[in-house]
Design a protein around this motif. Structure first.
Motif, PDB file in Angstrom:
ATOM      1  N   PHE A 182       9.186  -5.237  -0.338  1.00 34.39           N
ATOM      2  CA  PHE A 182       7.983  -6.057  -0.328  1.00 34.39           C
ATOM      3  C   PHE A 182       8.230  -7.400  -1.007  1.00 34.39           C
ATOM      4  O   PHE A 182       7.828  -8.441  -0.495  1.00 34.39           O
ATOM      5  CB  PHE A 182       6.840  -5.318  -1.034  1.00 34.39           C
ATOM      6  N   LEU A 183       8.890  -7.387  -2.156  1.00 36.36           N
ATOM      7  CA  LEU A 183       9.174  -8.638  -2.861  1.00 36.36           C
ATOM      8  C   LEU A 183      10.083  -9.562  -2.053  1.00 36.36           C
ATOM      9  O   LEU A 183       9.860 -10.777  -2.006  1.00 36.36           O
ATOM     10  CB  LEU A 183       9.805  -8.344  -4.227  1.00 36.36           C
ATOM     11  N   VAL A 184      11.091  -8.994  -1.407  1.00 30.98           N
ATOM     12  CA  VAL A 184      12.001  -9.805  -0.590  1.00 30.98           C
ATOM     13  C   VAL A 184      11.253 -10.419   0.588  1.00 30.98           C
ATOM     14  O   VAL A 184      11.412 -11.615   0.882  1.00 30.98           O
ATOM     15  CB  VAL A 184      13.197  -8.952  -0.109  1.00 30.98           C
ATOM     16  N   LEU A 185      10.421  -9.630   1.258  1.00 29.24           N
ATOM     17  CA  LEU A 185       9.659 -10.162   2.392  1.00 29.24           C
ATOM     18  C   LEU A 185       8.647 -11.210   1.944  1.00 29.24           C
ATOM     19  O   LEU A 185       8.438 -12.218   2.625  1.00 29.24           O
ATOM     20  CB  LEU A 185       8.952  -9.023   3.136  1.00 29.24           C
ATOM     21  N   PHE A 186       8.020 -11.003   0.795  1.00 30.35           N
ATOM     22  CA  PHE A 186       7.082 -11.982   0.255  1.00 30.35           C
ATOM     23  C   PHE A 186       7.795 -13.296  -0.060  1.00 30.35           C
ATOM     24  O   PHE A 186       7.314 -14.374   0.290  1.00 30.35           O
ATOM     25  CB  PHE A 186       6.402 -11.430  -0.993  1.00 30.35           C
TER      26      PHE A 186
ATOM     27  N   ALA B 238       9.380   8.370  -6.629  1.00 30.60           N
ATOM     28  CA  ALA B 238       9.581   7.178  -7.454  1.00 30.60           C
ATOM     29  C   ALA B 238      10.695   6.314  -6.879  1.00 30.60           C
ATOM     30  O   ALA B 238      10.589   5.079  -6.862  1.00 30.60           O
ATOM     31  CB  ALA B 238       9.901   7.577  -8.883  1.00 30.60           C
ATOM     32  N   GLY B 239      11.747   6.928  -6.388  1.00 27.01           N
ATOM     33  CA  GLY B 239      12.833   6.175  -5.764  1.00 27.01           C
ATOM     34  C   GLY B 239      12.368   5.443  -4.518  1.00 27.01           C
ATOM     35  O   GLY B 239      12.716   4.270  -4.304  1.00 27.01           O
ATOM     36  N   ILE B 240      11.589   6.109  -3.692  1.00 24.45           N
ATOM     37  CA  ILE B 240      11.052   5.479  -2.482  1.00 24.45           C
ATOM     38  C   ILE B 240      10.121   4.335  -2.851  1.00 24.45           C
ATOM     39  O   ILE B 240      10.157   3.265  -2.234  1.00 24.45           O
ATOM     40  CB  ILE B 240      10.328   6.525  -1.604  1.00 24.45           C
ATOM     41  N   ALA B 241       9.292   4.534  -3.870  1.00 24.81           N
ATOM     42  CA  ALA B 241       8.382   3.474  -4.306  1.00 24.81           C
ATOM     43  C   ALA B 241       9.146   2.253  -4.799  1.00 24.81           C
ATOM     44  O   ALA B 241       8.768   1.115  -4.508  1.00 24.81           O
ATOM     45  CB  ALA B 241       7.458   3.992  -5.406  1.00 24.81           C
ATOM     46  N   GLN B 242      10.230   2.467  -5.517  1.00 24.21           N
ATOM     47  CA  GLN B 242      11.043   1.345  -5.997  1.00 24.21           C
ATOM     48  C   GLN B 242      11.660   0.577  -4.839  1.00 24.21           C
ATOM     49  O   GLN B 242      11.651  -0.658  -4.823  1.00 24.21           O
ATOM     50  CB  GLN B 242      12.142   1.842  -6.925  1.00 24.21           C
TER      51      GLN B 242
ATOM     52  N   GLY C 298       0.821  -1.215   0.000  1.00 25.36           N
ATOM     53  CA  GLY C 298       0.000   0.000   0.000  1.00 25.36           C
ATOM     54  C   GLY C 298       0.853   1.263   0.000  1.00 25.36           C
ATOM     55  O   GLY C 298       0.543   2.239  -0.691  1.00 25.36           O
ATOM     56  N   TRP C 299       1.931   1.265   0.776  1.00 22.33           N
ATOM     57  CA  TRP C 299       2.845   2.406   0.798  1.00 22.33           C
ATOM     58  C   TRP C 299       3.517   2.581  -0.558  1.00 22.33           C
ATOM     59  O   TRP C 299       3.703   3.703  -1.032  1.00 22.33           O
ATOM     60  CB  TRP C 299       3.915   2.226   1.874  1.00 22.33           C
ATOM     61  N   THR C 300       3.881   1.457  -1.180  1.00 22.96           N
ATOM     62  CA  THR C 300       4.510   1.524  -2.498  1.00 22.96           C
ATOM     63  C   THR C 300       3.568   2.161  -3.511  1.00 22.96           C
ATOM     64  O   THR C 300       3.966   3.044  -4.283  1.00 22.96           O
ATOM     65  CB  THR C 300       4.891   0.104  -2.974  1.00 22.96           C
ATOM     66  N   ILE C 301       2.314   1.743  -3.499  1.00 24.55           N
ATOM     67  CA  ILE C 301       1.340   2.305  -4.433  1.00 24.55           C
ATOM     68  C   ILE C 301       1.092   3.783  -4.141  1.00 24.55           C
ATOM     69  O   ILE C 301       0.980   4.592  -5.058  1.00 24.55           O
ATOM     70  CB  ILE C 301       0.034   1.490  -4.386  1.00 24.55           C
ATOM     71  N   ALA C 302       1.066   4.146  -2.853  1.00 24.70           N
ATOM     72  CA  ALA C 302       0.860   5.552  -2.489  1.00 24.70           C
ATOM     73  C   ALA C 302       2.006   6.420  -3.003  1.00 24.70           C
ATOM     74  O   ALA C 302       1.769   7.499  -3.581  1.00 24.70           O
ATOM     75  CB  ALA C 302       0.745   5.683  -0.977  1.00 24.70           C
ATOM     76  N   PHE C 303       3.257   5.987  -2.807  1.00 28.04           N
ATOM     77  CA  PHE C 303       4.385   6.770  -3.290  1.00 28.04           C
ATOM     78  C   PHE C 303       4.434   6.800  -4.812  1.00 28.04           C
ATOM     79  O   PHE C 303       4.838   7.801  -5.408  1.00 28.04           O
ATOM     80  CB  PHE C 303       5.706   6.238  -2.725  1.00 28.04           C
TER      81      PHE C 303
END
Length: 58
Positions: free
Chosen positions: A38-42, A28-32, A3-8
């Motif tokens: 997120f991918l690593v934790l998933f 955009a840098g923060i979102a990346q 959700g934070w990624t999508i918000a940024f």
């Protein structure tokens, strides 16, 4: 986390459209970074559940 990624990402898109290049680049840098985290934790959760033998409720 996603959700934070999508918000940024949305903040970066809006700032880019309005012409605020610095804010758009930073968002955009923060979102990346958040998306990679997120991918690593998933992936860690999937690997952990495979080795634990537990099945997801989903």
């Amino acid at each position: 986390m996603l959700g934070w990624t999508i918000a940024f990402l949305l903040i970066a898109l809006v700032a880019g459209v309005l012409g605020f290049g610095g804010i758009a680049g930073a968002s955009a840098g923060i979102a990346q970074i958040l998306f990679i985290v997120f991918l690593v934790l998933f992936a860690a959760g999937v690997v952990g559940s495979v080795f634990n033998g537990r099945r997801s409720r989903l």
